[in-house]
Write a protein that holds these residues in place. Structure first.
Motif, short mmCIF file in Angstrom:
data_model
loop_
_atom_site.label_atom_id
_atom_site.label_comp_id
_atom_site.label_asym_id
_atom_site.label_seq_id
_atom_site.Cartn_x
_atom_site.Cartn_y
_atom_site.Cartn_z
N GLY A 241 2.40 56.58 51.15
CA GLY A 241 1.55 57.74 50.87
C GLY A 241 1.07 58.50 52.10
N TRP B 131 2.76 60.80 53.58
CA TRP B 131 3.20 62.19 53.41
C TRP B 131 3.00 62.66 51.98
N LEU C 247 -6.60 72.99 51.65
CA LEU C 247 -7.16 72.15 50.56
C LEU C 247 -7.47 73.01 49.34
N VAL D 221 -8.81 65.02 60.85
CA VAL D 221 -9.04 65.60 59.53
C VAL D 221 -7.69 65.84 58.83
N MET E 117 -5.65 63.09 56.06
CA MET E 117 -6.19 63.49 54.76
C MET E 117 -5.40 62.91 53.58
N HIS E 118 -4.09 63.07 53.59
CA HIS E 118 -3.33 62.66 52.41
C HIS E 118 -3.34 61.15 52.23
N TRP E 119 -3.18 60.44 53.31
CA TRP E 119 -3.16 58.97 53.22
C TRP E 119 -4.52 58.45 52.74
N ARG E 120 -5.61 59.08 53.21
CA ARG E 120 -6.95 58.62 52.84
C ARG E 120 -7.34 59.02 51.43
N THR E 121 -7.03 60.26 51.08
CA THR E 121 -7.65 60.83 49.87
C THR E 121 -6.64 61.29 48.83
N LEU F 268 -5.16 64.06 49.06
CA LEU F 268 -5.16 65.52 49.11
C LEU F 268 -4.14 66.01 50.13
N ALA F 269 -3.30 66.95 49.73
CA ALA F 269 -2.29 67.51 50.63
C ALA F 269 -2.91 68.60 51.50
N PRO G 84 -0.69 59.68 63.18
CA PRO G 84 -0.03 59.60 61.88
C PRO G 84 -0.38 60.78 60.98
N GLY G 85 0.62 61.24 60.24
CA GLY G 85 0.38 62.27 59.24
C GLY G 85 0.71 63.68 59.67
N HIS H 226 4.55 70.27 52.39
CA HIS H 226 3.21 70.03 51.85
C HIS H 226 2.30 69.30 52.84
N ASN H 227 2.72 69.21 54.10
CA ASN H 227 1.98 68.45 55.10
C ASN H 227 1.64 69.32 56.30
#
Lengths: 388, 358
Positions: A353, A355, B109, B134, B138-142, B144-145, B176-177, B200-201
């Motif tokens: 997750g 990406w 967001l 931030v 974001m995506h890994w944590r929440t 949200l893309a 990362p991310g 989307h990233n």
């Protein structure tokens, strides 16, 4: 004062030692009282007021249990609470409509999550590091938000999420949407450069953002006297927006100023900085005994506890306060039991997750419990016309 | 990759002189696109074209940054966009990188697709927190893309000095991310930027300033996207030179000094994701590898490539894994000093000669 002896000829003499009397620099009496509320205060029904109390009691009861779970070793990492500050997140979030967003509730803002309707069991699972859909165990303590409720979780670097909130508000403005972004941060977060950048962007472009600064007198151990020369609300004018000081221990006052700020933003007049003055009654976190705080200062503020005072008011208005507390406790007990029965996340999923692979899902709508957002009662049905 | 490599073999043709003399002109093919119309564009024009095409295609796309509006940007990458799309979608901002990046995160967001221009890649350090703490997490944590692009004019070679010449791509590779792209040709600049906007990233798009007006090539008109994979630019059997960005052109120039078919040149194009399969396939076939970075040597993108090869192609190697990069000093201003630290075609050819003789 380190080095004072060798600085006798220094053209820039060190500042005098700070006054040790902390109470004199952050006295409860300096907080404006209810006569500072906007003259057009929005109407709160008795049911609204009971809801405000229940949300504040819900926050405190949860956090007291959270401290206990942490001290029992059941909560990994750390635990933070907002004891004595419940009126700010609850009062501010209560003024938001369902399409508004919060970006983000911070370390003392559990009540904002409760207002938006984030599931309590999920919140406890998150704190305990159990599998949950808020963070999947990737985050702990106060780092969460429920996108399904229009809430974006915080990061530790403050006030980073204020900057993000300004960007969300910009999107709302560009799309001509009738919604605002609300952000929270403490008075210590007004020092980094990002705060200035966000204030400048928001004021310059009149973004529909509601800015709630919780001035609880302490940034970890640092008092406001060592943080800034000018209080946050006074600085607002320099960015082209009003700064409003409100009693952060008065939930209805916080609600009223937030409502006014939201209305102003929706009119297109731009942001408002609300400085809610309160006192941090506990340590920075459960690991911190806060022995650096003057006991007299805490004692002075203890008499202004936002829940105790509101409870007394509502009891006088006929609210069954004991029933409120019983409801809160019953929900909490059930949520804790369910959370403790939840397994830890599968370690195999720790790296997935990173990406986003799918089209982003828009933020959902939050609960908006204030009666002012309730849909107007339907018009009486017109009598059918003859011949139809 | 081999099929694709065959199609694009020789796509980048070095000019008659060294890159430093400003005569390098590449002719990028319209690889992968149907037999549609193309136009000769500079690398810079291709970037503008990508922005224009994607903004016409998707009204959620907006551009923001310092001086990007009516002025058209410090390098003119956004020229004409303000007139076509207006002030809401081509936003001049205050000088505030944290707010440019941070408000872009917020706009993403909230459903928009911001493309922010950091006037020089060097300046991204002032907005770093919003990017790595931030956006990236974001995506890994929440869940949200954060679909946003950070355009980062990078690189040296033109007396920019220590604050206008850096290649900071490895900063982002380590966070990362964040996806990290670094095109070398006009067609790739367009295709990779368009793909970044559709991703989307959060994507860091390293566009090399020194290529802006010095590289021309055929660029597909209209919609054109490129995948985030490497590409074989020159085919060879005895040595693989791995490069990206401006160094790709020097690598091609160096390869041309050997008999055709000996030296292969692989253009990474994307650093995150890194096309490990393409790197390993090439090195396993040639048995020798030279990795070129314009960035400072320690922990540069090339170090990751070297580690990959050492770890997973060790038994296929006929020689040591060699790297050429800028030494770990800031990029100097005076042309002679700058020349002394940045890799050159001569140094690449010299290292290649040593490896081929190993």
């Amino acid at each position: 004062m380190i080095g004072r002896a060798v600085l006798v000829e220094d053209p820039h003499p060190p500042t005098p030692d700070r006054a040790p009397d902390a109470a004199s620099e952050h006295p409860p009496g300096a907080v404006p009282r209810t006569d500072d509320r906007p003259s057009t205060a929005p109407r709160l029904t008795l049911a609204d007021r009971e809801a405000l109390l229940e949300l504040m009691v819900g926050m405190r009861t949860f956090e007291e249990r959270g401290v206990a779970l942490y001290k029992q070793g059941r909560t990994p990492g750390s635990f933070y609470d907002g004891h004595g500050q419940e009126a700010i997140p609850v009062g501010a979030a209560f003024a938001l409509g369902p399409d508004d967003v919060i970006c983000s509730p911070l370390i003392r803002d559990m009540g904002a999550h409760l207002v938006r309707g984030t599931d309590l069991t999920e919140i406890i699972r998150h704190h305990l590091g159990r599998d949950n859909r808020l963070s999947r165990g990737r985050e702990g303590n106060v780092h969460f938000g429920d996108p399904r409720k229009g809430v974006v979780g915080m990061v530790s670097m403050l006030p980073d999420m204020f900057v993000v909130a300004v960007g969300m508000a910009m999107a709302f403005r560009l799309r001509r949407e009738r919604r605002v972004a609300l952000t929270f941060f403490g008075e210590g977060a007004t020092s980094p450069g990002a705060w200035h950048e966000a204030m400048n962007f928001a004021g310059l472009r009149k973004e529909p953002v509601v800015i709630v600064c919780e001035n609880n007198g302490l940034a970890y151990s640092t008092p406001t006297s060592a943080q800034f020369a000018v209080p946050p609300a006074e600085r607002a004018a320099a960015y082209g927006m009003p700064g409003v000081v409100v009693d952060g221990n008065d939930v209805e006052a916080v609600f009223a100023v937030t409502h006014a700020a939201r209305e102003r933003a929706l009119r297109g007049d731009g942001p408002t900085l609300i400085e809610a003055r309160t006192m941090r009654m506990h340590g920075h976190g459960s690991h911190d005994d806060a022995r650096y705080v003057d006991p007299a200062l805490l004692e002075a503020w203890r008499g202004r506890d936002p829940i105790a005072t509101y409870e007394a008011t509502l009891r006088g208005a006929g609210v069954d306060v004991d029933a409120v507390r019983a409801r809160v406790l019953e929900r909490l007990d059930a949520a804790v039991e369910a959370a403790l029965a939840t397994p830890l996340p599968d370690p195999a999923g720790a790296t997935d997750g990173l990406w986003a692979t799918d089209e982003p899902v828009p933020l959902g709508r939050g609960d908006a419990p204030w009666s002012g957002f309730a849909p107007a009662p339907p018009e009486p049905a017109a009598a059918p016309e003859a011949g139809r | 990759m081999s099929a694709q490599g065959a199609e694009v073999r020789g796509a980048v043709v070095p000019g008659a002189g060294a890159a430093r003399q400003g005569t390098l002109v590449g002719a990028a093919s319209a690889d992968g696109s149907p037999a549609g119309a193309t136009r000769t564009m500079t690398y810079l024009q291709a970037i503008t074209d990508a922005l224009r095409v994607e903004m016409r295609r998707d009204e959620r796309v907006l551009v923001l940054g310092e001086d990007v509006g009516a002025f058209g940007g410090a390098f003119k990458a956004t020229e004409g966009l303000f007139d076509e799309f207006g002030a809401d979608r081509v936003q001049d901002t205050p000088i505030a990188e944290a707010a440019i990046i941070g408000t872009s995160v917020g706009a993403a967001l909230a459903g928009l697709r911001p493309v922010c221009e950091v006037q020089f890649a060097d300046f991204v350090a002032t907005g770093f927190d919003q990017l790595v703490n931030v956006a990236g997490k974001m995506h890994w944590r929440t869940g949200l893309a954060v679909p946003m692009v950070l355009r980062l004019p990078s690189g040296g070679g033109f007396a920019g000095g220590p604050f206008h010449s850096q290649n900071p791509e490895a900063w982002f590779m380590h966070a990362p991310g964040l996806k990290v792209l670094a095109p070398s040709t006009p067609a790739d600049a367009k295709g990779l930027l368009a793909a970044a906007i559709r991703d989307h990233n959060p994507v860091c798009f390293l566009e090399h300033k020194h290529l802006y007006r010095r590289v021309k090539g055929e660029v597909p008109l209209g919609e054109h996207v490129e995948p985030f994979v490497a590409r074989t630019v020159v085919a060879g059997d005895e040595l693989t030179i791995v490069a990206y960005g401006a160094m790709l052109h020097l690598a091609v120039e160096a390869a041309a000094r050997f008999e055709p078919g000996r030296v292969e040149v692989l253009d990474l194009r994307s650093l995150v994701p890194l096309d490990e399969d393409a790197i390993l396939a090439s090195v396993r076939r040639t048995g020798r590898v030279l990795i070129v970075d314009e960035a400072n040597e320690t922990c540069a993108a090339g170090a990751q490539v070297a580690a990959l090869v050492a770890d997973r192609a060790f038994s296929d190697l006929d020689g040591p894994v060699r790297r050429l990069a800028a030494p770990d000093v800031p990029i100097p201003f005076s042309p002679g000093l700058e020349e002394a630290v940045l890799p050159t075609a001569d140094r690449i050819a010299e290292a290649a000669r040593e490896l081929l003789a190993y």
